[in-house]
Design a protein around this motif. Structure first.
Motif, PDB file in Angstrom:
ATOM      1  N   ASP A   5       0.802  -1.216   0.000  1.00 31.91           N
ATOM      2  CA  ASP A   5       0.000   0.000   0.000  1.00 31.91           C
ATOM      3  C   ASP A   5       0.837   1.268   0.000  1.00 31.91           C
ATOM      4  O   ASP A   5       0.313   2.348   0.238  1.00 31.91           O
ATOM      5  CB  ASP A   5      -0.946   0.006   1.194  1.00 31.91           C
ATOM      6  N   ARG A   9      -0.340   5.693  -0.083  1.00 34.66           N
ATOM      7  CA  ARG A   9      -0.133   6.624   1.006  1.00 34.66           C
ATOM      8  C   ARG A   9       0.232   7.997   0.474  1.00 34.66           C
ATOM      9  O   ARG A   9       1.044   8.129  -0.422  1.00 34.66           O
ATOM     10  CB  ARG A   9       0.987   6.127   1.910  1.00 34.66           C
ATOM     11  N   PRO A  10      -0.326   9.047   1.058  1.00 33.12           N
ATOM     12  CA  PRO A  10      -0.024  10.397   0.575  1.00 33.12           C
ATOM     13  C   PRO A  10       1.362  10.849   0.992  1.00 33.12           C
ATOM     14  O   PRO A  10       1.863  10.454   2.022  1.00 33.12           O
ATOM     15  CB  PRO A  10      -1.102  11.258   1.251  1.00 33.12           C
ATOM     16  N   GLN A  11       1.967  11.654   0.147  1.00 32.61           N
ATOM     17  CA  GLN A  11       3.261  12.266   0.439  1.00 32.61           C
ATOM     18  C   GLN A  11       3.011  13.502   1.287  1.00 32.61           C
ATOM     19  O   GLN A  11       2.269  14.385   0.895  1.00 32.61           O
ATOM     20  CB  GLN A  11       3.959  12.654  -0.870  1.00 32.61           C
ATOM     21  N   GLN A  20      -0.864   9.865  -6.964  1.00 32.63           N
ATOM     22  CA  GLN A  20      -1.776   8.856  -6.437  1.00 32.63           C
ATOM     23  C   GLN A  20      -2.503   8.096  -7.534  1.00 32.63           C
ATOM     24  O   GLN A  20      -3.033   7.022  -7.284  1.00 32.63           O
ATOM     25  CB  GLN A  20      -2.780   9.515  -5.492  1.00 32.63           C
ATOM     26  N   GLN A 106       9.250   3.510   2.608  1.00 33.19           N
ATOM     27  CA  GLN A 106       7.879   3.986   2.736  1.00 33.19           C
ATOM     28  C   GLN A 106       7.819   5.462   2.401  1.00 33.19           C
ATOM     29  O   GLN A 106       8.660   6.240   2.825  1.00 33.19           O
ATOM     30  CB  GLN A 106       7.395   3.760   4.169  1.00 33.19           C
ATOM     31  N   ASP A 109       3.358   9.392   5.266  1.00 30.19           N
ATOM     32  CA  ASP A 109       1.896   9.390   5.307  1.00 30.19           C
ATOM     33  C   ASP A 109       1.443  10.233   6.495  1.00 30.19           C
ATOM     34  O   ASP A 109       2.254  10.919   7.111  1.00 30.19           O
ATOM     35  CB  ASP A 109       1.351   7.962   5.375  1.00 30.19           C
ATOM     36  N   GLU A 110       0.158  10.185   6.816  1.00 28.97           N
ATOM     37  CA  GLU A 110      -0.364  10.983   7.922  1.00 28.97           C
ATOM     38  C   GLU A 110       0.307  10.635   9.243  1.00 28.97           C
ATOM     39  O   GLU A 110       0.548  11.503  10.074  1.00 28.97           O
ATOM     40  CB  GLU A 110      -1.874  10.796   8.041  1.00 28.97           C
ATOM     41  N   GLU A 111       0.612   9.367   9.434  1.00 33.54           N
ATOM     42  CA  GLU A 111       1.234   8.889  10.670  1.00 33.54           C
ATOM     43  C   GLU A 111       2.633   9.487  10.863  1.00 33.54           C
ATOM     44  O   GLU A 111       3.032   9.789  11.977  1.00 33.54           O
ATOM     45  CB  GLU A 111       1.303   7.357  10.616  1.00 33.54           C
TER      46      GLU A 111
END
Length: 129
Positions: A5, A9-11, A20, A106, A109-111
């Motif tokens: 995934d 995931r957004p940059q 995306q 990776q 992402d938001e995290e």
């Protein structure tokens, strides 16, 4: 190994954007992932393996730190800046798994957005020096 995934995931960084609409992994992440295939394991070699891979791709290792709950199933995180085109750079993450045996790449992402904002500030500071 590469998480299936990653492309979804957004940059989070202003240093480059992952398209995306493209179903494949960004080429930069795939190349980095492949260059880390020979990683022998352990915390001690993680930073050096990631540094060499980043340099081979024309990028650089900004810093690494213990994951400490920032990302699941991860012992250490390395923050890299790699080329994302002719003039652009992108921030990506190299994650050492909990066992210390495998590195996966990776996109932020938001995290991990707070970590990437810190990386952006770190880059800005280095450019001023």
């Amino acid at each position: 190994m590469i998480s299936p995934d990653i492309a979804a995931r957004p940059q989070a960084s202003a240093l480059g954007v992952i398209d995306q609409s493209e179903p494949m992994l960004p080429m930069e992440l795939l190349e980095l992932e492949l260059s880390l295939e020979g990683y022998a394991g352990g915390d001690a070699g993680f930073c050096e393996a990631v540094r060499r891979a980043a340099e081979r791709s024309g990028g650089e290792l900004l810093f690494d730190l213990p994951a400490a709950g920032l990302v699941q199933d991860c012992r250490r995180i390395a923050v890299l800046r790699i080329p994302a085109g002719a003039q652009e750079m992108r921030v990506v993450l190299a994650l050492l798994d909990d066992n210390g045996t495998e590195i996966r790449m990776q996109a932020p992402d938001e995290e991990t957005a707070p970590l990437v904002r810190f990386a952006d500030a770190f880059i800005e500071l280095l450019e001023r020096i």
